[in-house]
Write a protein that holds these residues in place. Sequence first.
Motif, mmCIF file in Angstrom:
data_model
loop_
_atom_site.group_PDB
_atom_site.id
_atom_site.type_symbol
_atom_site.label_atom_id
_atom_site.label_comp_id
_atom_site.label_asym_id
_atom_site.label_seq_id
_atom_site.Cartn_x
_atom_site.Cartn_y
_atom_site.Cartn_z
ATOM 1 N N SER A 23 0.830 -1.201 0.000
ATOM 2 C CA SER A 23 0.000 0.000 0.000
ATOM 3 C C SER A 23 0.867 1.253 0.000
ATOM 4 O O SER A 23 0.549 2.239 -0.655
ATOM 5 C CB SER A 23 -0.992 -0.004 1.166
ATOM 6 N N ALA A 26 2.130 1.605 -3.555
ATOM 7 C CA ALA A 26 1.032 2.014 -4.436
ATOM 8 C C ALA A 26 0.801 3.514 -4.300
ATOM 9 O O ALA A 26 0.623 4.229 -5.289
ATOM 10 C CB ALA A 26 -0.233 1.244 -4.072
ATOM 11 N N GLU A 27 0.831 3.992 -3.057
ATOM 12 C CA GLU A 27 0.614 5.416 -2.826
ATOM 13 C C GLU A 27 1.710 6.258 -3.489
ATOM 14 O O GLU A 27 1.436 7.257 -4.150
ATOM 15 C CB GLU A 27 0.570 5.681 -1.314
ATOM 16 N N LEU B 12 -7.601 0.171 -2.486
ATOM 17 C CA LEU B 12 -6.431 -0.669 -2.198
ATOM 18 C C LEU B 12 -5.304 -0.377 -3.171
ATOM 19 O O LEU B 12 -4.124 -0.422 -2.825
ATOM 20 C CB LEU B 12 -6.820 -2.150 -2.293
ATOM 21 N N LEU B 13 -5.678 -0.082 -4.435
ATOM 22 C CA LEU B 13 -4.668 0.087 -5.485
ATOM 23 C C LEU B 13 -4.014 1.460 -5.456
ATOM 24 O O LEU B 13 -2.960 1.661 -6.060
ATOM 25 C CB LEU B 13 -5.296 -0.162 -6.863
ATOM 26 N N ILE B 14 -4.643 2.444 -4.798
ATOM 27 C CA ILE B 14 -3.975 3.744 -4.673
ATOM 28 C C ILE B 14 -3.312 3.869 -3.302
ATOM 29 O O ILE B 14 -2.769 4.907 -2.953
ATOM 30 C CB ILE B 14 -4.931 4.933 -4.924
ATOM 31 N N GLY B 15 -3.357 2.788 -2.536
ATOM 32 C CA GLY B 15 -2.628 2.791 -1.263
ATOM 33 C C GLY B 15 -3.339 3.538 -0.158
ATOM 34 O O GLY B 15 -2.758 3.840 0.876
ATOM 35 N N GLN B 16 -4.630 3.844 -0.360
ATOM 36 C CA GLN B 16 -5.346 4.590 0.667
ATOM 37 C C GLN B 16 -5.734 3.680 1.827
ATOM 38 O O GLN B 16 -5.842 4.120 2.968
ATOM 39 C CB GLN B 16 -6.596 5.201 0.032
ATOM 40 N N VAL B 17 -5.983 2.417 1.501
ATOM 41 C CA VAL B 17 -6.375 1.451 2.520
ATOM 42 C C VAL B 17 -5.391 0.289 2.487
ATOM 43 O O VAL B 17 -5.066 -0.231 1.415
ATOM 44 C CB VAL B 17 -7.808 0.945 2.248
#
Lengths: 415, 415
Positions: A23, A26-27, B12-17
């Motif tokens: 994660s 990904a961010e 999930l894919l942008i790393g927010q969670v």
Amino acid sequence: MKAELISIGDELLIGQVVNTNASWMAEQLNLIGIDIVQITSIADKKQDIKASLDRAFQHSDLVMITGGLGPTNDDITKLTLCEYFNAKLQFNQDAYFFIEKLFAQRGWKTVTELNRQQAEVPDNCKIIPNHNGTAPGMWFEDKGKILISLPGVPFEMKAMVSNYIIPQLKEKSVIHIFHKTLHIQGVGESFLAELIKDWENQLPVQIKLAYLPQPGLIRLRLTAKGKNKAELETSINAEIEKLQPLIPGFIFGYDDDLLEKVVGELLSKHKKTISTAESCTGGYLSHLITSIAGSSEYYKGSVIAYSNEVKMNLLQVKATTLEHYGAVSEATVKEMAMGIKNLLQTDYAISISGIAGPDGGSEEKPVGTIWIAVASDKAVIAEKFLLGDDRGRNIRKAALSALNMLRKQILLKCS
Amino acid sequence: MKAELISIGDELLIGQVVNTNASWMAEQLNLIGIDIVQITSIADKKQDIKASLDRAFQHSDLVMITGGLGPTNDDITKLTLCEYFNAKLQFNQDAYFFIEKLFAQRGWKTVTELNRQQAEVPDNCKIIPNHNGTAPGMWFEDKGKILISLPGVPFEMKAMVSNYIIPQLKEKSVIHIFHKTLHIQGVGESFLAELIKDWENQLPVQIKLAYLPQPGLIRLRLTAKGKNKAELETSINAEIEKLQPLIPGFIFGYDDDLLEKVVGELLSKHKKTISTAESCTGGYLSHLITSIAGSSEYYKGSVIAYSNEVKMNLLQVKATTLEHYGAVSEATVKEMAMGIKNLLQTDYAISISGIAGPDGGSEEKPVGTIWIAVASDKAVIAEKFLLGDDRGRNIRKAALSALNMLRKQILLKCS
């Protein structure tokens, strides 16, 4: 550019380790405009790794894999990549240089054979320096596709991504993405959403808003994507200027700001010093303050007064105060703040006393009741907080609330 | 039985969670002997979901997907599963019963049309009751393969897995799995690997060993799988008994143990109290100790002495000691430990003074030089550590090293 992240490790598949690496990565990639299409965790098995790489490259231009680069027998990523690319292991002088440097820094005697072998990498990759561990990262480039292999140890991986990989990938990108993050303390998510509802509704379509809540904090992130970097920045900054007057006092910083850093900079700027007296936070507030490099300039020290004796003997809290009002009370935190301020002779002092939980609550003072005081040369102010019943979250929320109270006091007194 | 977990959601894919759902589910399934071969996060896109299901069923008997079951338009999992199985949406009376029950429990007025639609499910599945939300789970079974679809809201998903899915799957399983994790402090990964090399090589093939390093700690995990649960446990325990004498002093706990908890339990058991005097760790050691509920039983308090004045005035460190040896020295930490022990009248005291970095080092005392002392009624011992140049890690490693020094002292004195 489309990307997939592959995390290798049995510990992920048995649920022993939560995949925070993926994660975080990904961010970071998302911030430079790279779309993550899939995140995959697989076992330390050669055929699984190869099959995942084949599949990932069908839809992605960039594949980043983490894990399996340690010095021990169960670390098979490097050998698997050799087979995958039909490459040979080759001793890499640069990689060895960084391993030797690390050993010297840590005062370890001689590089062991296992660590020496970590300098052997497939002969078709560039190495990515690892300043925090012995496993070098590897960058493969073939027919326009990129494969990056990194160690799974979070802080090693993070330093390599931030300092080496992101700058390199940025150069390859044409679409710009502009983010600005506002850091907010002292208001809950739904209350904040009400306060800024009208502003949110009038945002131009190209600006996306995300709420990113954390215990005791909320981050609001504005994002715009496009070809003209300056325009993106101007439009986002214009919206932030409209937002600021709607939530004064709650916004403490932007982007990489940390509350403990913002407060430290304010203290430095006004040449003021600080001390703390902590009960229920048990040193966590001091830890936050001193996690900032250079904090010795404004931070003198603290007394962690977990027992009433320490509150009385070191902080000069009166026995009658503790008797009449209890340790978790306005009167006690005010005396604690004045006590530590006098003892360490600082310009400001913060004190915290409360019931962190999970036990120790009463009907009158339930778990989550926290009193915080801030003393300056002119006054002592105190505030009561009613938090939840999770010990760890209460400790963090109380420390952040205390820092924000101090921040507002400094702004008030010094402006 | 082999399984794959598929998590659906752009967040999930942008790393927010962080995908804590998957690791929790993996752990639960693993405990009943189901092997997770892959964990995958994908976007809310029909073709991505279908492609992932096709791939997953090639190597798995069980696929569990979470997310995309909400009442709004962007929740497409149910429609996608209809297409995937060539099924039709059908109003399910049982599912509707649970939705109405939830509305009644929460005191919500009438079931909205959007929520009513959540009772429509593909006509080829059994529903899994959701007592905490409006989206029912779905259980599909076809040609010996199982597909389970669950909401992504963690507490809804967890209740459904624990109360319904695990009991059902257990009945189908015959293989057991047994894990034991050892927690190790005070030795690096490659040194440890050298120390236990021979033991590792003689491990029976059915026992797998994994190194799981963290800053300042290493976890060693042994895993065995088979049909006889008692045999697995016996064989792993026998190996651990052989391992213990090879690394005495380094193993501080097993499975869910935390060093700060182990030390707290030792202090409780022997009815001893503790205080700390911290310089470079700035309160982090106190924070670790007090992060354990009930620590007030043995922990009295601390002085965080960031400045030399505080070291002298509160901890009675002699000016001549600071002058001759400096703040980061054996003599200073010993005086700090004695000082806090006398001040707070505790049985044990720990002190730490060092250069956490990134600045402040010298040739003689580079960044990462840390002195730690432990004082008891009988003696003060001190040890020097040479750590790295990352401030955060140095702080954590120093605090953990200090706790392990204390642990060994208590074992020595109280045994």
